[in-house]
Design an enzyme around this catalytic site. Structure first.
Site, PDB file in Angstrom:
ATOM      1  N   LYS A 165       0.823  -1.321  -0.075  1.00 52.93           N
ATOM      2  CA  LYS A 165      -0.022  -0.112   0.044  1.00 52.93           C
ATOM      3  C   LYS A 165       1.045   1.274  -0.088  1.00 52.93           C
ATOM      4  O   LYS A 165       0.393   2.161  -0.635  1.00 52.93           O
ATOM      5  CB  LYS A 165      -1.083  -0.175   1.215  1.00 52.93           C
ATOM      6  CG  LYS A 165      -0.389   0.077   2.523  1.00 52.93           C
ATOM      7  CD  LYS A 165      -1.462  -0.143   3.561  1.00 52.93           C
ATOM      8  CE  LYS A 165      -0.554   0.008   5.140  1.00 52.93           C
ATOM      9  NZ  LYS A 165      -1.475  -0.731   6.011  1.00 52.93           N
ATOM     10  N   ARG A 171      -8.285  -0.580  16.871  1.00 55.78           N
ATOM     11  CA  ARG A 171      -8.509  -0.416  15.572  1.00 55.78           C
ATOM     12  C   ARG A 171      -9.519  -1.740  15.032  1.00 55.78           C
ATOM     13  O   ARG A 171     -10.673  -1.688  15.720  1.00 55.78           O
ATOM     14  CB  ARG A 171      -7.547  -0.386  14.394  1.00 55.78           C
ATOM     15  CG  ARG A 171      -8.049   0.378  13.238  1.00 55.78           C
ATOM     16  CD  ARG A 171      -6.811   0.594  12.184  1.00 55.78           C
ATOM     17  NE  ARG A 171      -6.331  -0.643  11.537  1.00 55.78           N
ATOM     18  CZ  ARG A 171      -5.294  -0.675  10.641  1.00 55.78           C
ATOM     19  NH1 ARG A 171      -4.730   0.579  10.488  1.00 55.78           N
ATOM     20  NH2 ARG A 171      -5.024  -1.753   9.882  1.00 55.78           N
TER      21      ARG A 171
HETATM   22  C1  PLP Z   1      -0.387  -1.534   6.621  1.00 51.92           C
HETATM   23  C2  PLP Z   1      -0.917  -2.590   7.324  1.00 51.92           C
HETATM   24  C3  PLP Z   1       0.323  -3.638   7.566  1.00 51.92           C
HETATM   25  C4  PLP Z   1       1.791  -3.402   7.234  1.00 51.92           C
HETATM   26  O1  PLP Z   1       2.277  -2.136   8.161  1.00 51.92           O
HETATM   27  P1  PLP Z   1       3.831  -1.710   8.222  1.00 51.92           P
HETATM   28  O2  PLP Z   1       4.192  -0.942   9.118  1.00 51.92           O
HETATM   29  O3  PLP Z   1       4.054  -1.022   6.505  1.00 51.92           O
HETATM   30  O4  PLP Z   1       4.815  -2.991   7.879  1.00 51.92           O
HETATM   31  C5  PLP Z   1       0.311  -4.745   8.036  1.00 51.92           C
HETATM   32  N1  PLP Z   1      -1.316  -4.874   8.500  1.00 51.92           N
HETATM   33  C6  PLP Z   1      -2.172  -4.152   8.325  1.00 51.92           C
HETATM   34  C7  PLP Z   1      -3.502  -4.776   9.006  1.00 51.92           C
HETATM   35  C8  PLP Z   1      -2.002  -3.204   7.757  1.00 51.92           C
HETATM   36  O5  PLP Z   1      -3.134  -2.315   7.488  1.00 51.92           O
END
Ligand code: PLP
Length: 354
Positions: free
Chosen positions: A37, A130
């Site tokens: 993302k 969350r």
């Molecule tokens: C964005 C996200 C991640 C990845 O997080 P990083 O800090 O970029 O490694 C993992 N799990 C969920 C549910 C996320 O939304």
């Protein structure tokens, strides 16, 4: 489209970071998912992660997973699906993270309709507040209900930490997740494929050997793409030198550092404040707040001061720089996580894959 501003993306560094993280994770019994993302799921970045040895790509948005559809990897949707997008979730994601029965019903109906089996990981909230049920009984009940739905396969349990509430992944909260996973397995007589404990924020406790055996997936984005994890600190064995931003100078003038008779608000409705440094050499670069929050960028030339900007202009104080900048010269910036995200998202910032 003009060449600048442009964000430079070093794909070989992403691949190298991925290889190193796959190796360390494997030695701790963990198979990472690669989260795209931050790079808006540009397929080049997805492929760089695959080249590093990850075969499950994950993203928050179904629109992003669509862009990765042609790549040879499994796809996982990270953000809870919206009921209205259930058809696309079943079509473009092999796995999704879920916490609502109504959504599981919608996914089940779609999976049956499309003659597919959709894999589901249930999210449990361990205090970060969350997604996911906070009360264990709710998650166990959802698992029992998921088991009854056609077209749906319950394959895992997960949690999200260090995102909203700033709750650090710990041995303790990872053990809680395992306890619930054990109960789901026992009650439903299944074996869960995935117990997915954290994002890049979990790498610290993994590398220090404090992650309990049984946690078998981490969802890694920032660590692969920027070499950072919990609190944006660098991750050992990764490189942080992955993205930077090049902008072009369109004006250089010597000017006073305080506006003449300043009384009005600036373009964003704020009352501007100025420090009087006297007459200074200033540069304007062709990028603005529409593209990136100027607090998220740092000039590589540390004798440059970012003094402000408007929607389409970035104003720099280059007075103390040793470089002989001219109109047409480039100024390059390091980017924070938020800065990379914004530049990747802006259609006005060219993407330069190296
Ligand atoms: C964005 C996200 C991640 C990845 O997080 P990083 O800090 O970029 O490694 C993992 N799990 C969920 C549910 C996320 O939304």
């Amino acid at each position: 489209m003009s060449v600048y501003p442009c964000i430079n993306i070093r794909l070989d560094t992403i691949t190298k970071n991925t290889k190193n993280m796959v190796a360390t994770c494997t030695s701790h019994g963990i198979t990472p998912a690669g989260v795209t993302k931050l790079a808006c799921a540009y397929p080049q970045v997805g492929q760089a992660i695959i080249n590093g040895g990850i075969h499950l790509l994950a993203d928050s948005r179904i629109a992003n997973l669509k862009k990765l559809n042609h790549l040879n990897a499994q796809k996982m949707l990270l953000r809870l699906p919206a009921i209205s997008e259930a058809a696309d979730v079943v079509r473009y994601a092999d796995i999704s993270l879920n916490s609502e029965l109504a959504t599981l019903h919608a996914l089940s109906a779609e999976a049956v309709e499309q003659h597919r089996l959709h894999q589901v990981i249930l999210m449990h909230d361990l205090g970060d507040l969350r997604e996911g049920a906070f009360f264990e009984e709710e998650t166990l009940a959802l698992a029992r209900q998921a088991m009854t739905l056609p077209g749906i396969e319950l394959v895992g349990l997960g949690t999200n930490l260090a995102c909203y509430g700033g709750v650090e992944p710990s041995t303790e909260n990872q053990c809680c997740l395992l306890t619930i996973a054990d109960k789901i397995e026992a009650e439903n007589q299944i074996k869960l494929k995935y117990v997915t404990g954290a994002s890049s924020a979990g790498l610290n406790i993994m590398q220090s050997g404090e992650i309990p055996k049984g946690i078998n997936q981490l969802r890694l984005g920032a660590s692969l793409l920027m070499g950072i994890g919990l609190n944006d600190e660098p991750i050992p064995n990764t490189s942080q030198n992955t993205f930077d931003l090049s902008t072009e100078i369109i004006e250089i003038k010597v000017k006073p550092s305080v506006p003449s008779h300043s009384t009005a608000l600036d373009a964003f409705g704020n009352k501007p404040h100025f420090i009087d440094r006297g007459l200074r050499k200033r540069a304007i670069c062709a990028i603005g707040k529409q593209d990136v929050d100027i607090n998220q960028i740092t000039p590589l030339d540390n004798n440059i001061l970012v003094i402000g900007g408007s929607s389409d202009h970035l104003i720099l104080d280059i007075n103390d720089s040793d470089n002989n900048y001219q109109v047409g010269s480039l100024v390059t910036f390091n980017l924070s996580y938020g800065g990379v995200l914004q530049c990747m998202t802006s259609e006005y910032v060219n993407k330069h894959f190296i």
